[in-house]
Enzyme design. Structure first.
Site, PDB file in Angstrom:
ATOM      1  N   ASP A  25       0.845  -1.183   0.000  1.00  0.00           N
ATOM      2  CA  ASP A  25       0.000   0.000   0.000  1.00  0.00           C
ATOM      3  C   ASP A  25       0.891   1.247   0.000  1.00  0.00           C
ATOM      4  OD1 ASP A  25      -2.540   0.996   0.182  1.00  0.00           O
ATOM      5  OD2 ASP A  25      -3.031  -0.248   1.916  1.00  0.00           O
ATOM      6  N   SER A 261       5.292   4.153  10.633  1.00  0.00           N
ATOM      7  CA  SER A 261       5.445   2.980   9.777  1.00  0.00           C
ATOM      8  C   SER A 261       4.087   2.345   9.541  1.00  0.00           C
ATOM      9  CB  SER A 261       6.380   1.962  10.436  1.00  0.00           C
ATOM     10  OG  SER A 261       5.681   1.266  11.444  1.00  0.00           O
ATOM     11  N   LYS A 262       3.970   1.678   8.403  1.00  0.00           N
ATOM     12  CA  LYS A 262       2.692   1.067   8.049  1.00  0.00           C
ATOM     13  C   LYS A 262       2.337  -0.055   9.020  1.00  0.00           C
ATOM     14  CE  LYS A 262       3.783   0.700   3.539  1.00  0.00           C
ATOM     15  NZ  LYS A 262       3.585   0.249   2.159  1.00  0.00           N
ATOM     16  N   ARG A 263       3.358  -0.631   9.627  1.00  0.00           N
ATOM     17  CA  ARG A 263       3.142  -1.718  10.569  1.00  0.00           C
ATOM     18  C   ARG A 263       2.455  -1.207  11.840  1.00  0.00           C
ATOM     19  NH1 ARG A 263       6.551  -3.163  13.964  1.00  0.00           N
ATOM     20  NH2 ARG A 263       8.169  -1.898  12.999  1.00  0.00           N
ATOM     21  N   LYS A 264       2.974  -0.069  12.344  1.00  0.00           N
ATOM     22  CA  LYS A 264       2.448   0.453  13.614  1.00  0.00           C
ATOM     23  C   LYS A 264       1.238   1.367  13.428  1.00  0.00           C
ATOM     24  CE  LYS A 264       6.094   2.547  14.830  1.00  0.00           C
ATOM     25  NZ  LYS A 264       7.010   3.513  15.324  1.00  0.00           N
TER      26      LYS A 264
END
Ligand code: GLU
Length: 511
Positions: A25, A261-264
């Site tokens: 994304d 970050s896209k993770r967090k």
């Protein structure tokens, strides 16, 4: 060496680029960079290029490149050149430019500025572990430097397919000029791989070659790339190329001041903003404020609301913040509300429509009466929503069949004992209003918000002596099924007499 584009210095107008890797994304940072790139290019009549950096084949995600186009187009950050639109320096996708990079690597090899490295990954791992155990800085130990393939084969940890490493001399210049940071320095790197065993270039070689070949004059990217820049400057020097100007942008940070970050952080995904009902205009304004100060008016006050056109006009590198602002979603909500209220009603209705369709309130092909009702309802809710997604709950009651209107639990629980009496009086008072034509569109029709309000006030407040809030509560619940709704009398006008009376009767039957 291939014959290439004119070097950057020959061009008078700037050429900027954004160079995302299609690894998922799109990151909100891509839009952040792109907007500064575009503003600067437009301000000087230059071009803005979109390049797809897809040399890391293991991390490719299908559909990601298309999402980059879609999200940037949604934001109005339109590139002049790119894989999808072409341009004089095509191709703009690095995987289609593989032939371009090798000659540069060959030239560096010939001139002793790069060398083959046959070290196997096991040997590199061992080397690193040893360095770590001895608390030494980690980095390539140059085992292969100055060796022929034969020399190297005789030593342990040999791999058949060599990579190419650039030599980074011990006295390499580690400082460079940056448009935002001023004179900037980075830690000393070890000898970097520039061409992988599979013939793909690494980021460092590809970015330098492409920025040069595409005539990029200004490299705008996040501060996380500062450590790479001395390597790039060295490559430019060794290849006798004019380096571009560098602008390392303050990082986008979360509330703990950590790099997002896209993770967090779900909102690190650019598509999130669209799904959540933010307007692209508001997001751009918000992103500008992550790196740029508010506008100072002539009387000294600060103004945070400015659109992209105004930003483009005023943009100046010297005003950039060196440190990034914290990504504050409350601020974004506020900005979104500001932009939302400024929209022309028809425009806002058109932007709300896809959310209503996704939520099943309206079908794929709404009828003209449905659309005209949407415009009327939008006018009522324009000041009551901060995001497009908030429209659904307020709009839904206008499209459900009268006998299918659900009464929310909290609305029902809020009904007082007097509700039945109130509803009876309301029904009687409204009965006298002529509503034969439904929603008024001319003279002779009485079913208007003003008339409805008058009738309800005189019968409920004056007649029964009930306080307005208590008097209108049951009516609101009957009409919208909610405790909170768009303005009541206007809502009843839009629904028409028939529907309003049915809804009042049906609630009356249950209290
Ligand atoms: N491909 C890099 C990225 O994904 C580009 C970095 C640069 O702008 O040089 O961010």
């Amino acid at each position: 060496m291939t014959e290439t584009a004119a070097p950057a210095t020959d061009s008078t107008a700037p050429r900027t680029r954004v160079a995302p890797s299609p690894t998922g994304d799109p990151h909100v940072g891509t839009a952040y960079m792109a907007m500064f790139d575009l503003a600067y290019a437009r301000q000087h009549g230059g071009q803005f290029v979109l390049r797809i950096e897809d040399t890391d084949r293991n991390r490719l995600v299908e559909g990601s490149e298309q999402q980059v186009y879609d999200t940037l187009a949604w934001l109005g950050l339109v590139h002049d050149e790119g894989p999808d639109v072409g341009g004089p320096y095509a191709p703009y996708r690095q995987s289609e430019r593989l032939d371009t990079y090798r000659p540069y690597a060959d030239r560096l090899l010939e001139e002793g500025k790069a060398y083959h490295c046959w070290c196997s990954s096991e040997r590199l791992k061992e080397m690193r572990e040893k360095q770590q155990a001895l608390k030494q800085p980690t980095g390539y130990d140059r085992l292969c430097y100055g060796k022929t393939e034969e020399d190297r084969r005789a030593l342990p940890g040999f791999s058949e397919n060599p990579v190419v490493r650039m030599l980074i001399p011990d006295d390499v210049e580690l400082e460079f000029d940056d448009l935002i940071m001023g004179r900037t320095s980075a830690p000393r790197p070890d000898d970097q791989v520039i061409l992988k065993a599979d013939g793909f270039p690494t980021y460092h070689l590809a970015v330098v070659v492409d920025d040069h070949e595409m005539g990029i004059t200004h490299v705008v990217r996040g501060q996380e790339w500062i450590s790479s820049t001395p390597k790039h400057v060295l490559l430019y020097r060794w290849l006798d190329l004019e380096p571009p100007a560098f602008a390392h942008m303050p990082l986008l940070r979360d509330e703990k001041r950590a790099k997002i970050s896209k993770r967090k952080n779900p909102w690190a995904r650019l598509t999130w903003f669209r799904e959540e009902g933010y307007l692209p205009e508001a997001l751009l304004n918000f992103l500008a404020l992550q790196g740029y100060p508010p506008i100072i008016e002539s009387d000294g006050t600060e103004r945070e609301v400015f659109d992209f056109a105004e930003f483009t006009e005023r943009f100046d590198w010297s005003k950039m913040n060196k440190a990034g602002a914290v990504f504050n979603l409350d601020k974004l909500d506020w900005l979104n509300g500001q932009y939302l209220r400024e929209l022309e009603v028809g425009d806002l209705a058109a932007r709300i429509l896809p959310f209503l369709q996704a939520d099943g309130v309206l079908g794929d092909n709404p009828t003209l009466p449905e659309l005209s009702r949407l415009k009327a309802v939008t006018e009522l809710i324009q000041t009551r929503i901060a995001k497009l997604t908030e429209a659904t709950a307020l709009v839904r009651p206008f499209y459900v069949a009268d006998d299918e209107l659900e009464i929310a639990d909290d609305a029902r629980a809020g009904l007082k004992e007097s509700a039945g009496e109130v509803l009876d009086a309301a029904l009687a008072a409204l009965e006298d209003i002529d509503g034969t034509l439904g929603r008024p569109d001319g003279s002779g029709v009485e079913w208007t918000a003003t008339r409805i309000e008058e009738a309800l006030r005189s019968s409920l407040v004056d007649g029964l002596g009930i306080k307005p809030r208590l008097a209108f509560g049951p009516v609101r619940t009957a009409i919208s099924g909610q405790k909170v709704s768009p303005p009541l009398f206007e809502s009843m006008e839009i629904l028409g007499k028939d529907a309003s009376m049915k809804r009042l009767r049906s609630l009356r039957a249950t209290v």
